[in-house]
Design a protein around this motif. Structure first.
Motif, PDB file in Angstrom:
ATOM      1  N   LYS A 209     -38.015  10.493 -63.512  1.00  0.00           N
ATOM      2  CA  LYS A 209     -37.178   9.912 -62.472  1.00  0.00           C
ATOM      3  C   LYS A 209     -36.206  10.964 -61.985  1.00  0.00           C
ATOM      4  CE  LYS A 209     -35.466   6.873 -59.668  1.00  0.00           C
ATOM      5  NZ  LYS A 209     -36.255   6.446 -58.493  1.00  0.00           N
ATOM      6  N   SER A 210     -36.286  11.243 -60.678  1.00  0.00           N
ATOM      7  CA  SER A 210     -35.408  12.219 -60.057  1.00  0.00           C
ATOM      8  C   SER A 210     -34.664  11.564 -58.907  1.00  0.00           C
ATOM      9  CB  SER A 210     -36.212  13.410 -59.520  1.00  0.00           C
ATOM     10  OG  SER A 210     -36.993  13.997 -60.547  1.00  0.00           O
ATOM     11  N   PHE A 211     -33.487  12.071 -58.650  1.00  0.00           N
ATOM     12  CA  PHE A 211     -32.709  11.625 -57.501  1.00  0.00           C
ATOM     13  C   PHE A 211     -32.393  12.836 -56.628  1.00  0.00           C
ATOM     14  CE2 PHE A 211     -31.748   8.356 -60.684  1.00  0.00           C
ATOM     15  CZ  PHE A 211     -31.996   7.196 -59.950  1.00  0.00           C
ATOM     16  N   GLY A 212     -32.341  12.613 -55.314  1.00  0.00           N
ATOM     17  CA  GLY A 212     -32.007  13.690 -54.398  1.00  0.00           C
ATOM     18  C   GLY A 212     -33.218  14.519 -54.003  1.00  0.00           C
ATOM     19  N   LYS A 213     -32.969  15.538 -53.200  1.00  0.00           N
ATOM     20  CA  LYS A 213     -34.029  16.412 -52.711  1.00  0.00           C
ATOM     21  C   LYS A 213     -33.534  17.852 -52.662  1.00  0.00           C
ATOM     22  CE  LYS A 213     -36.349  12.966 -49.776  1.00  0.00           C
ATOM     23  NZ  LYS A 213     -36.774  12.628 -48.393  1.00  0.00           N
ATOM     24  N   GLY A 214     -34.494  18.759 -52.695  1.00  0.00           N
ATOM     25  CA  GLY A 214     -34.172  20.175 -52.538  1.00  0.00           C
ATOM     26  C   GLY A 214     -33.165  20.666 -53.556  1.00  0.00           C
ATOM     27  N   ASP A 215     -32.110  21.337 -53.083  1.00  0.00           N
ATOM     28  CA  ASP A 215     -31.104  21.900 -53.976  1.00  0.00           C
ATOM     29  C   ASP A 215     -30.306  20.819 -54.707  1.00  0.00           C
ATOM     30  OD1 ASP A 215     -31.889  24.416 -53.210  1.00  0.00           O
ATOM     31  OD2 ASP A 215     -30.305  24.668 -51.713  1.00  0.00           O
ATOM     32  N   SER A 216     -30.313  19.614 -54.146  1.00  0.00           N
ATOM     33  CA  SER A 216     -29.545  18.524 -54.775  1.00  0.00           C
ATOM     34  C   SER A 216     -30.408  17.661 -55.691  1.00  0.00           C
ATOM     35  CB  SER A 216     -28.907  17.638 -53.699  1.00  0.00           C
ATOM     36  OG  SER A 216     -29.901  17.040 -52.893  1.00  0.00           O
ATOM     37  N   LEU A 217     -31.666  18.077 -55.947  1.00  0.00           N
ATOM     38  CA  LEU A 217     -32.562  17.320 -56.812  1.00  0.00           C
ATOM     39  C   LEU A 217     -32.048  17.309 -58.251  1.00  0.00           C
ATOM     40  CD1 LEU A 217     -35.377  15.851 -56.905  1.00  0.00           C
ATOM     41  CD2 LEU A 217     -36.305  18.044 -57.696  1.00  0.00           C
ATOM     42  N   VAL A 218     -31.959  16.133 -58.822  1.00  0.00           N
ATOM     43  CA  VAL A 218     -31.495  15.981 -60.203  1.00  0.00           C
ATOM     44  C   VAL A 218     -32.500  15.132 -60.970  1.00  0.00           C
ATOM     45  CG1 VAL A 218     -29.685  15.070 -61.703  1.00  0.00           C
ATOM     46  CG2 VAL A 218     -29.075  16.142 -59.525  1.00  0.00           C
ATOM     47  N   ASP A 219     -33.028  15.670 -62.070  1.00  0.00           N
ATOM     48  CA  ASP A 219     -33.893  14.894 -62.951  1.00  0.00           C
ATOM     49  C   ASP A 219     -33.027  14.092 -63.918  1.00  0.00           C
ATOM     50  OD1 ASP A 219     -36.286  15.810 -61.904  1.00  0.00           O
ATOM     51  OD2 ASP A 219     -36.345  17.551 -63.234  1.00  0.00           O
ATOM     52  N   VAL A 220     -33.290  12.802 -64.004  1.00  0.00           N
ATOM     53  CA  VAL A 220     -32.565  11.949 -64.953  1.00  0.00           C
ATOM     54  C   VAL A 220     -33.423  11.707 -66.193  1.00  0.00           C
ATOM     55  CG1 VAL A 220     -31.480   9.686 -65.286  1.00  0.00           C
ATOM     56  CG2 VAL A 220     -31.303  10.842 -63.079  1.00  0.00           C
ATOM     57  N   ILE A 221     -34.691  11.397 -65.971  1.00  0.00           N
ATOM     58  CA  ILE A 221     -35.664  11.231 -67.056  1.00  0.00           C
ATOM     59  C   ILE A 221     -36.795  12.213 -66.803  1.00  0.00           C
ATOM     60  CG2 ILE A 221     -37.280   9.658 -68.197  1.00  0.00           C
ATOM     61  CD1 ILE A 221     -34.423   8.821 -68.650  1.00  0.00           C
ATOM     62  N   ASP A 222     -37.177  12.988 -67.823  1.00  0.00           N
ATOM     63  CA  ASP A 222     -38.176  14.029 -67.640  1.00  0.00           C
ATOM     64  C   ASP A 222     -39.319  13.854 -68.641  1.00  0.00           C
ATOM     65  OD1 ASP A 222     -39.479  16.335 -66.814  1.00  0.00           O
ATOM     66  OD2 ASP A 222     -38.270  17.655 -68.058  1.00  0.00           O
ATOM     67  N   LYS A 223     -40.451  13.368 -68.157  1.00  0.00           N
ATOM     68  CA  LYS A 223     -41.693  13.244 -68.932  1.00  0.00           C
ATOM     69  C   LYS A 223     -41.513  12.434 -70.206  1.00  0.00           C
ATOM     70  CE  LYS A 223     -43.714  17.450 -67.012  1.00  0.00           C
ATOM     71  NZ  LYS A 223     -44.255  18.793 -67.273  1.00  0.00           N
ATOM     72  N   ALA A 224     -40.981  11.231 -70.044  1.00  0.00           N
ATOM     73  CA  ALA A 224     -40.811  10.326 -71.188  1.00  0.00           C
ATOM     74  C   ALA A 224     -42.155   9.724 -71.562  1.00  0.00           C
ATOM     75  CB  ALA A 224     -39.825   9.215 -70.832  1.00  0.00           C
ATOM     76  N   SER A 225     -42.447   9.728 -72.858  1.00  0.00           N
ATOM     77  CA  SER A 225     -43.679   9.114 -73.369  1.00  0.00           C
ATOM     78  C   SER A 225     -43.367   8.385 -74.668  1.00  0.00           C
ATOM     79  CB  SER A 225     -44.763  10.176 -73.622  1.00  0.00           C
ATOM     80  OG  SER A 225     -45.149  10.819 -72.427  1.00  0.00           O
ATOM     81  N   PHE A 226     -43.670   7.087 -74.707  1.00  0.00           N
ATOM     82  CA  PHE A 226     -43.475   6.298 -75.927  1.00  0.00           C
ATOM     83  C   PHE A 226     -44.184   4.964 -75.754  1.00  0.00           C
ATOM     84  CE2 PHE A 226     -39.956   5.328 -73.108  1.00  0.00           C
ATOM     85  CZ  PHE A 226     -39.882   3.943 -73.140  1.00  0.00           C
TER      86      PHE A 226
END
Length: 236
Positions: free
Chosen positions: A13-30
Motif C-alpha cells: 500500500k502506497s500513498f502519493g506519486k512520484g517524489d511524494s510516493l510513500v510506502d506504508v505496507i511493503d510486501k506483507a505476506s501472512f
C-alpha cells in the motif's frame, strides 16, 4: 483441522506519486486460520488500520493478493467489484467506538444490517436474540444505547458484527475506550467467538496486557509484517 480464513501475499500500500510516493505496507505476506485470535501491533502511524481495512475490502491495496476463505478477492485489482457484498457476507467489523445508533434500541441496532441485506425481520430478530443471550445481555434487548454501560455497548457492537454470521472479524482497537477489567472481558469474548463460532479474528491493539490472551502476534516493522512472534514479546 482449522481452515485458512485469511491469506495475504506480497500486499503493498502506497500513498502519493512520484517524489511524494510513500510506502506504508511493503510486501506483507501472512495467513490466519479459523479459530485464531491474532493481535496486530505496531507503533502509531505504522499502517495497522490501513492493513486491516485492506483485508476488509474497504481500502484498495496498491498491489498484491488477498484471499478470504476459499475466494481470492484481490489480485492487483478487485476481482469482485461489489466489495460491499464481500463485506456483508464475509466480514464483521468492530471499532474502538461502538457506533450504535442512539435512537434505535439494542435489538434494532443489531438487526438493521441483516434486514438491509434482505433478511426477514423475524429471522434477524431471532438471530439477534440468540446473540444477546450468548453475550449475557438479552434483558437489554429493548433498552437504548444510552442506558447501557460502555462494556455492554461494546458487547452489543460485537453481537452486531456477528449478525450476518461472518467467518472473519476485524477489530480495530476494540478495548481502547474500556478499563482493564472490561478490556480483558472483551478480548476473552473475542477468543470465545473465534473458537466456538469457528471465526478468524484480527485485533489491532496498543495494550500489552491483551497480548497473552491472543494466539499469535503479528507486528508491522519497517513497513513489513514480520512473522508471528511469541506472546511474551513486548512493544518496542
Amino acid at each position: 483441522m482449522n481452515k485458512q480464513s485469511i491469506r495475504v501475499e506480497n500486499l503493498v500500500k502506497s500513498f502519493g506519486k512520484g517524489d511524494s510516493l510513500v510506502d506504508v505496507i511493503d510486501k506483507a505476506s501472512f495467513s490466519v486460520e479459523t479459530g485464531e485470535l491474532i493481535a496486530l501491533i505496531a507503533p502509531s502511524g505504522a499502517g495497522k488500520t490501513t492493513l486491516l481495512m485492506m483485508i476488509g475490502c474497504v481500502e484498495e491495496p496498491t498491489s498484491g493478493q488477498i484471499w478470504l476463505g476459499d475466494e481470492k478477492v484481490y489480485d492487483n485489482k478487485w476481482l469482485n467489484k461489489d466489495t460491499r457484498k464481500i463485506r456483508r457476507e464475509k466480514i464483521g467489523f468492530i471499532f474502538q467506538a461502538h457506533y450504535l445508533i442512539p435512537f434505535l434500541n439494542i435489538i434494532d441496532n443489531i438487526t438493521l444490517l441483516p434486514q438491509t441485506s434482505g433478511q426477514s425481520k423475524e429471522e434477524s430478530e431471532k438471530v439477534a436474540m440468540e446473540l444477546l443471550k450468548y453475550f449475557d445481555i438479552s434483558e437489554k434487548a429493548l433498552a437504548m444505547p444510552s442506558q447501557l454501560s460502555g462494556g455492554q455497548n461494546q458487547r452489543v457492537a460485537i453481537a452486531r458484527a456477528l449478525a450476518n454470521k461472518p467467518k472473519i472479524i476485524l477489530a480495530d482497537e476494540p478495548t481502547a475506550a474500556l478499563d482493564n477489567e472490561r478490556s480483558i472481558s472483551v478480548v476473552k469474548m473475542l477468543k470465545k467467538i473465534a473458537i466456538e463460532q469457528n471465526v478468524a479474528v484480527i485485533m489491532v491493539t496498543h495494550d500489552e496486557a491483551m497480548l497473552p490472551l491472543c494466539d499469535r502476534i503479528l507486528k508491522i516493522e519497517n513497513k513489513k509484517v514480520v512473522s508471528s512472534i511469541s506472546k511474551d514479546s513486548t512493544f518496542v
